[in-house]
Design a protein around this motif. Structure first.
Motif, PDB file in Angstrom:
ATOM      1  N   TYR A 106       0.835  -1.198   0.000  1.00 45.59           N
ATOM      2  CA  TYR A 106       0.000   0.000   0.000  1.00 45.59           C
ATOM      3  C   TYR A 106       0.880   1.264   0.000  1.00 45.59           C
ATOM      4  CZ  TYR A 106      -3.418   3.419   1.536  1.00 45.59           C
ATOM      5  OH  TYR A 106      -4.211   4.532   1.625  1.00 45.59           O
ATOM      6  N   VAL A 107       1.900   1.247   0.837  1.00 49.32           N
ATOM      7  CA  VAL A 107       2.820   2.388   0.877  1.00 49.32           C
ATOM      8  C   VAL A 107       3.468   2.597  -0.494  1.00 49.32           C
ATOM      9  CG1 VAL A 107       5.020   3.188   1.815  1.00 49.32           C
ATOM     10  CG2 VAL A 107       3.286   2.272   3.346  1.00 49.32           C
ATOM     11  N   GLY A 129       1.096   4.049  -2.915  1.00 51.91           N
ATOM     12  CA  GLY A 129       0.915   5.460  -2.594  1.00 51.91           C
ATOM     13  C   GLY A 129       2.049   6.306  -3.142  1.00 51.91           C
ATOM     14  N   ILE A 130       3.266   5.824  -2.970  1.00 49.38           N
ATOM     15  CA  ILE A 130       4.424   6.568  -3.467  1.00 49.38           C
ATOM     16  C   ILE A 130       4.396   6.622  -4.989  1.00 49.38           C
ATOM     17  CG2 ILE A 130       6.933   6.471  -3.723  1.00 49.38           C
ATOM     18  CD1 ILE A 130       7.020   5.472  -0.825  1.00 49.38           C
ATOM     19  N   SER A 137       1.881   9.196  -6.462  1.00 53.08           N
ATOM     20  CA  SER A 137       1.876  10.590  -6.037  1.00 53.08           C
ATOM     21  C   SER A 137       3.089  11.294  -6.625  1.00 53.08           C
ATOM     22  CB  SER A 137       1.906  10.674  -4.507  1.00 53.08           C
ATOM     23  OG  SER A 137       3.124  10.168  -4.037  1.00 53.08           O
ATOM     24  N   ASN A 138       3.252  12.554  -6.285  1.00 52.26           N
ATOM     25  CA  ASN A 138       4.351  13.288  -6.931  1.00 52.26           C
ATOM     26  C   ASN A 138       5.728  12.771  -6.496  1.00 52.26           C
ATOM     27  OD1 ASN A 138       4.463  14.364  -4.414  1.00 52.26           O
ATOM     28  ND2 ASN A 138       4.085  16.481  -5.028  1.00 52.26           N
ATOM     29  N   MET A 139       5.772  12.085  -5.342  1.00 53.96           N
ATOM     30  CA  MET A 139       7.050  11.499  -4.917  1.00 53.96           C
ATOM     31  C   MET A 139       7.539  10.483  -5.956  1.00 53.96           C
ATOM     32  SD  MET A 139       8.971  10.735  -1.819  1.00 53.96           S
ATOM     33  CE  MET A 139      10.270   9.550  -1.517  1.00 53.96           C
ATOM     34  N   ILE A 151      13.036  20.948  -9.070  1.00 48.83           N
ATOM     35  CA  ILE A 151      12.934  19.848  -8.105  1.00 48.83           C
ATOM     36  C   ILE A 151      14.200  19.772  -7.263  1.00 48.83           C
ATOM     37  CG2 ILE A 151      13.072  17.321  -8.026  1.00 48.83           C
ATOM     38  CD1 ILE A 151      10.822  17.453 -10.182  1.00 48.83           C
ATOM     39  N   ARG A 162     -14.320  17.348  -9.335  1.00 53.13           N
ATOM     40  CA  ARG A 162     -13.564  17.643  -8.123  1.00 53.13           C
ATOM     41  C   ARG A 162     -13.075  19.080  -8.099  1.00 53.13           C
ATOM     42  NH1 ARG A 162     -10.633  12.399  -8.293  1.00 53.13           N
ATOM     43  NH2 ARG A 162     -11.863  11.024  -6.987  1.00 53.13           N
ATOM     44  N   TYR A 185     -13.614  21.977  -5.454  1.00 53.70           N
ATOM     45  CA  TYR A 185     -12.452  22.676  -4.900  1.00 53.70           C
ATOM     46  C   TYR A 185     -12.660  24.186  -4.933  1.00 53.70           C
ATOM     47  CZ  TYR A 185      -7.487  23.815  -4.334  1.00 53.70           C
ATOM     48  OH  TYR A 185      -6.297  24.308  -3.885  1.00 53.70           O
ATOM     49  N   HIS A 195       5.276  20.345 -10.284  1.00 54.67           N
ATOM     50  CA  HIS A 195       5.559  19.953  -8.900  1.00 54.67           C
ATOM     51  C   HIS A 195       5.990  21.118  -8.022  1.00 54.67           C
ATOM     52  CE1 HIS A 195       5.955  15.327  -9.281  1.00 54.67           C
ATOM     53  NE2 HIS A 195       4.827  15.790  -9.712  1.00 54.67           N
ATOM     54  N   THR A 231       3.105  22.430  -6.406  1.00 55.50           N
ATOM     55  CA  THR A 231       2.205  21.482  -5.755  1.00 55.50           C
ATOM     56  C   THR A 231       2.452  21.493  -4.254  1.00 55.50           C
ATOM     57  OG1 THR A 231       2.269  20.107  -7.721  1.00 55.50           O
ATOM     58  CG2 THR A 231       1.411  19.101  -5.739  1.00 55.50           C
ATOM     59  N   TYR A 243       0.835  19.583  -1.737  1.00 49.94           N
ATOM     60  CA  TYR A 243       0.584  18.475  -0.827  1.00 49.94           C
ATOM     61  C   TYR A 243       1.873  17.759  -0.464  1.00 49.94           C
ATOM     62  CZ  TYR A 243       0.600  14.963  -4.646  1.00 49.94           C
ATOM     63  OH  TYR A 243       0.941  14.150  -5.689  1.00 49.94           O
ATOM     64  N   PHE A 297       4.261  14.473   1.339  1.00 52.41           N
ATOM     65  CA  PHE A 297       4.495  13.041   1.202  1.00 52.41           C
ATOM     66  C   PHE A 297       3.369  12.226   1.839  1.00 52.41           C
ATOM     67  CE2 PHE A 297       6.490   9.251   3.207  1.00 52.41           C
ATOM     68  CZ  PHE A 297       6.708   8.536   2.050  1.00 52.41           C
ATOM     69  N   GLY A 308       0.105  12.075   0.010  1.00 57.79           N
ATOM     70  CA  GLY A 308       0.145  11.110  -1.077  1.00 57.79           C
ATOM     71  C   GLY A 308      -0.017   9.691  -0.558  1.00 57.79           C
ATOM     72  N   LEU A 309       0.601   9.434   0.589  1.00 58.06           N
ATOM     73  CA  LEU A 309       0.569   8.085   1.159  1.00 58.06           C
ATOM     74  C   LEU A 309      -0.841   7.712   1.607  1.00 58.06           C
ATOM     75  CD1 LEU A 309       3.025   6.383   1.255  1.00 58.06           C
ATOM     76  CD2 LEU A 309       3.315   6.933   3.661  1.00 58.06           C
ATOM     77  N   ARG A 321      -3.509   9.308   0.707  1.00 59.06           N
ATOM     78  CA  ARG A 321      -4.462   9.801  -0.283  1.00 59.06           C
ATOM     79  C   ARG A 321      -5.530  10.680   0.348  1.00 59.06           C
ATOM     80  NH1 ARG A 321      -3.966   4.272  -3.500  1.00 59.06           N
ATOM     81  NH2 ARG A 321      -2.453   3.966  -1.883  1.00 59.06           N
ATOM     82  N   LYS A 333      -7.781  14.162   1.085  1.00 54.35           N
ATOM     83  CA  LYS A 333      -8.610  14.993   0.223  1.00 54.35           C
ATOM     84  C   LYS A 333      -7.731  16.000  -0.526  1.00 54.35           C
ATOM     85  CE  LYS A 333     -12.813  17.639   0.746  1.00 54.35           C
ATOM     86  NZ  LYS A 333     -13.445  18.468   1.781  1.00 54.35           N
ATOM     87  N   PHE A 359      -4.694  15.715  -1.363  1.00 54.51           N
ATOM     88  CA  PHE A 359      -3.979  15.029  -2.436  1.00 54.51           C
ATOM     89  C   PHE A 359      -4.869  14.913  -3.666  1.00 54.51           C
ATOM     90  CE2 PHE A 359      -3.651  10.863  -4.510  1.00 54.51           C
ATOM     91  CZ  PHE A 359      -2.432  10.995  -5.128  1.00 54.51           C
ATOM     92  N   HIS A 360      -6.088  14.417  -3.482  1.00 55.90           N
ATOM     93  CA  HIS A 360      -6.984  14.222  -4.619  1.00 55.90           C
ATOM     94  C   HIS A 360      -7.289  15.532  -5.322  1.00 55.90           C
ATOM     95  CE1 HIS A 360      -7.683  10.007  -4.447  1.00 55.90           C
ATOM     96  NE2 HIS A 360      -7.966  10.029  -3.152  1.00 55.90           N
ATOM     97  N   LEU A 361      -7.552  16.565  -4.542  1.00 59.38           N
ATOM     98  CA  LEU A 361      -7.892  17.853  -5.137  1.00 59.38           C
ATOM     99  C   LEU A 361      -6.741  18.393  -5.967  1.00 59.38           C
ATOM    100  CD1 LEU A 361      -9.727  19.577  -2.157  1.00 59.38           C
ATOM    101  CD2 LEU A 361     -10.728  18.749  -4.294  1.00 59.38           C
ATOM    102  N   GLU A 362      -5.571  18.432  -5.339  1.00 57.71           N
ATOM    103  CA  GLU A 362      -4.433  19.048  -6.033  1.00 57.71           C
ATOM    104  C   GLU A 362      -3.967  18.212  -7.209  1.00 57.71           C
ATOM    105  OE1 GLU A 362      -1.177  21.040  -4.619  1.00 57.71           O
ATOM    106  OE2 GLU A 362      -2.039  21.514  -2.652  1.00 57.71           O
ATOM    107  N   GLU A 363      -3.922  16.907  -6.992  1.00 60.13           N
ATOM    108  CA  GLU A 363      -3.458  16.022  -8.051  1.00 60.13           C
ATOM    109  C   GLU A 363      -4.404  16.131  -9.255  1.00 60.13           C
ATOM    110  OE1 GLU A 363      -0.614  14.527  -7.746  1.00 60.13           O
ATOM    111  OE2 GLU A 363      -0.606  13.018  -9.328  1.00 60.13           O
TER     112      GLU A 363
END
Ligand SMILES: Nc1ncnc2c1ncn2[C@@H]1O[C@H](COP(=O)(O)OP(=O)(O)O)[C@@H](O)[C@H]1O
Ligand SMILES: [Mg+2]
Lengths: 352, 255
Positions: free
Chosen positions: A193-194, A197-198, A201-203, A222, A337, A341, B104, B107, B109, B111, B114-115, B117, B119, B121-125
């Motif tokens: 799961y971790v 998630g990584i 996401s932007n990571m 970056i 969304r 927002y 990025h 951006t 949000y 780490f 993101g892990l 997930r 709200k 994260f979802h909005l910005e992503e």
């Protein structure tokens, strides 16, 4: 030679097509895979088989950990056996000397391993390629040296015995009651799961960009050093978790449990399965852990075989068995969304 | 004070003075070009501006701020982003992911968002992904969104590199020989594209050899040779400048 290449490529092509077609049913597939693994003990496998499944799980976690560093970021570590050892020893010592519960001991061990990851990541920031690999290799050996010579804490070359099994509310998890198997499953799901998630996401995106072209990433604003150190830490933490579980599983560890072979094994899984993939770690671990069990006579030769596997993969299929570029379209979330927002922002402003 | 003002910068590599007391300025909304023979030091100027190299002497002011000791990240967040002479995309990533890397820096949000997930994260992503898709549409790459960067033809790779720079939120774009290796049709398309950027309010500092692009687009031109400024002026003045012609003839680059 050409035949090998086309053979492997066709295999991956097949998998890749499969992905496009089964994507719709992925929920069913995951659920199916999960329930199947949960039912495994019910099929009445021997403890020997259960142990193999558990080892596959542990090495999957280890590979997922190394994958963050090597698969996504492109930093090849030959010393992850060191983090594995740190996680295992910390957990063992905390459980034995301080009578800590397994969960608390493992969590502290993860933090400690993460700090070690930071301490290795910071000074090696400017190193890449072979130089980095050599330093990490040295790190793995230094950890072993410390274990062998720091008798008061690590019990030196005698190793640590009688590490307690994990227990929850007085219920001890063992191989026989399948508790250890299920604990492995829970930890593996957590680690996966971790990693997902990584990856999403932007990571994850940043780590891949750094691997592709660090200078270009820096020129996009970056802070690549932060991300590289971050990758070291996350990678170390996950590896430390696997180490803690391992210590409690085998209940005896010494410096020989964490040799260079272990580091190579983890790296082989990452490369065989497919760098930068999550699915690949599962397959890679299953193949390389099960292999010596299936081919007993080859046991002594297994590192020759691993070496051969690595060379063949690098030569013919550097992406690994399950490493392919997804043909699925990139997911673009619907506008809904964004409207919420904006509305929220509006509401906030009005609220103020 | 001009949008970008560069005052007598110099840099040396060993014994070589690659840039020698070069000064120039760029007004907001302009297209300014730096031309000169190969090895004149043009790319080095970009490397200094973007924070890869530090000028040994001289001052750079961008949008009212001194760029001395600023890191590449700070410079990008102030609103300046670049492309490369030899295209440097993230080839193993999708077109839209390349652009997302550009976003990025804006951006917010973390780490852990993101892990878990969250709200946020979802909005910005979601917002950034849609922004990237829209941006790719406006540069004419909407059919390529899902492709991998190395599958694009050359001209589109150039466009993608510019889009990635725009995604950082930069208002000043440094383009290093964007027309290099393009055929006349592609370079004409590129010219239109850069003009479109100007009309959208971007300021552009351009390094270019393609005279069709340079002479038709530039508001002002600086000519660099062996790290020294040998001429500056409007396109017509540059065309008539004997020293410039000589510098180029020495290189054999006049078409
Ligand atoms: N990092 C460096 N180290 C040593 N010399 C360099 C370096 N970067 C550029 N140079 C030299 O500076 C000069 C200018 O190079 P460059 O800016 O790339 O020229 P241009 O882009 O105008 O073709 C060249 O002689 C080049 O060899
Ligand atoms: Mg150049």
């Amino acid at each position: 030679m050409e035949k090998i290449r086309t053979g492997i490529n066709r295999l991956t092509e097949g998998f890749s097509y499969l992905e496009t077609n089964v994507y719709k049913y992925r929920i069913i597939l995951y659920a199916g895979g999960l329930s199947l693994s949960m039912l495994l003990p019910v099929f009445g496998f021997s403890q020997y088989m259960t142990r193999i499944f558990i080892m596959i799980g542990i090495y999957t976690m280890l590979a997922l950990g190394l994958n963050i560093l090597t698969g996504y970021t492109g930093l090849v570590s030959l010393g992850h056996g060191g983090f594995f050892a740190i996680g295992a020893y910390t957990t063992a010592i905390l459980m034995l000397r301080f009578q800590m519960n397994f969960l608390i001991a493992v969590m502290i061990a993860m933090v400690f391993t993460g700090i070690c990851g930071l301490l290795l990541g910071l000074p090696t920031l400017r190193l890449t390629g072979t130089y980095l690999s050599i330093v990490t290799l040295g790190f793995g050996e230094i950890v072993r040296m410390v274990i062998m010579n720091f008798d008061t804490v690590t019990n030196g070359t005698l190793g640590i015995r009688n590490i307690p099994r994990p227990s929850f509310f007085g219920f001890e998890l063992t191989l026989a009651n399948h508790g250890l198997f299920y604990l492995m499953l829970v930890l593996l799901i957590l680690v996966t799961y971790v990693c997902i998630g990584i990856q999403n996401s932007n990571m994850g995106r940043t780590l891949r960009a750094i691997k592709a072209d660090e200078l270009a990433a820096v020129m996009m604003g970056i802070r690549s050093s932060r991300y590289k150190v971050g990758a070291f830490v996350v990678s170390a933490v996950l590896t430390g978790l696997a180490g803690g579980y391992y210590a409690s599983l085998v209940s005896y560890i010494d410096h020989n449990s964490f040799t260079f072979d272990v580091s190579i094994m983890i790296l082989s899984i990452v490369i065989l399965g497919g760098m930068g993939t999550i699915r690949g770690m599962f397959l890679g671990a299953a193949i390389l852990v099960a292999f010596p069990e299936v081919a007993r006579p080859l046991m002594e030769w297994r590192f020759v075989v691993y070496g051969l596997v690595l060379i063949l993969m690098m030569r013919f299929k550097p992406q690994g068995l399950l490493g392919w570029r997804s043909r699925l379209p990139y997911k673009i979330p619907v506008l809904k969304r964004s409207q919420t927002y904006r509305e929220e922002k509006e509401a906030n402003r009005r609220g103020r | 004070m001009a949008y970008l003002e560069v005052n007598k910068i110099s840099i040396r590599f060993g014994g070589l003075t690659a840039i020698d007391k070069f000064d120039f300025k760029v007004e907001k909304g302009q297209i300014v070009s730096i031309i000169g023979p190969n090895g004149a030091g043009k790319t080095t100027v970009f490397n200094i501006l973007s924070g890869i190299y530090r000028a040994a002497e001289g001052e750079i002011t961008f949008d009212g701020r001194n760029l001395k000791d600023k890191s590449p990240q700070e410079i990008v967040s102030l609103g300046m982003a670049r492309t490369f002479q030899n295209i440097r995309l993230f080839y193993d990533m999708r077109v839209i992911e390349n652009v997302l890397i550009g976003t990025h820096i804006r951006t917010g949000y973390r780490f852990l968002d993101g892990l878990f997930r969250t709200k946020r994260f979802h909005l910005e992503e979601g917002e950034k992904i849609r922004y990237a898709a829209d941006l790719l549409k406006t540069v004419g790459l909407e059919k390529r969104i899902h492709d991998y960067a190395d599958n694009l033809p050359y001209g589109e790779q150039r466009k993608l590199e510019i889009a990635r720079a725009i995604a950082t939120g930069a208002r000043l774009l440094l383009l290093d020989e964007p027309a290099a290796g393009m055929n006349p049709q592609e370079s004409e398309e590129l010219r239109q594209f850069i003009l479109q950027l100007k009309n959208q309010g971007y300021t552009i500092l351009l390094i270019e050899h393609d005279m069709n692009v340079v002479m038709n687009l530039s508001d002002y031109i600086y000519v660099l040779d062996y790290g020294k400024k040998i001429a500056e002026g409007k396109p017509q003045e540059i065309l008539e400048n004997q020293q410039v012609v000589a510098a180029y003839l020495g290189e054999g680059e006049v078409e």
